[in-house]
Design a protein around this motif. Sequence first.
Motif: not given
Length: 294
Positions: A16-29, A42-57
């Motif tokens: 599936p394609e990454f959807d930012p609405e599915d990212a878990l965003v946490l309150d962490d200073d 980080a070029a694909s799969g879990i690595g890409r998704a992890t990079a994007l989720v952490l950037a969403e945070n």
Amino acid sequence: MTDESTSADRGEVTPPEFDPEDALVLDDDRFAPENVALVTGAASGIGRATALVLAENGLTVVGTDVDEEGLAGTAEKADEFDVPGTVETVAGDLREDVPGIVESAAEHGRITYLANVAGMQHIDPIEEFPMDAYDAMQDVMVRAPVELSKHCLPRMREAGFGCVGNMASVHGHYVTSDKVAYNVAKFGLRGLTQSIAAESRGDTEAEGNVRAFSISTGYVKTPLVTDQIPDTAEQRGVSVQEVVEDVMLGQSRTTEMMTPVEVANLFAFGFSEHASHLNGGDLRFDDGMTLTYE
């Protein structure tokens, strides 16, 4: 009928394609731009998704991979979704370039998080398993995470905190046939996780604020998994749908594989202050594949 079963009927399973609405965003200073998360694969799969989720945070993410085109695609996704953090990239071979990768990542801020995600797969029985493939897999999936940890841990202790997350697998708990290199590597990553935890109690509070965890999932809809389905089907003389339903999900208590973003969310949680007591532990999200039976 699920999308997965529909595509399986067509003889394919598509990540599936990454959807930012599915990212878990946490309150962490600590999820702040001055802190860097280094993510491998980080070029694909879990690595890409992890990079994007952490950037969403809100973190500064440095993604690395040997696949320069895929890395560029990850950075483009970050721009497309206008993530609060940033995604920087550094191309490199985990068998040769680890010190340089870490140095490049450190140019973007304090390295406080390391996600060892990069993986490879080869399917053959032990008697026929090519040792060059075995060696390459151990280099990327075991030696590189150890070397990356070696170079990142001192930086984390200097920063006063940090965490290493290792992408293990259900195959780090029990094994399936014809995947000896993968099985050995995933057990090895759990050993690395626990080794870091064993050495995490330092003389000062800062030294003791560095921890590690692993993630063990069943099958995830990534290119690494979906690309092996036709080979497995041919090797076992069954259909693609039978591989998905019987081989991959036969032991599971679910009818769907996980998605990359669901795994990426586990990295975000594991890195966060909400998981401060997660040290040496394994987040086993295996849909009941282990420790259950019919």
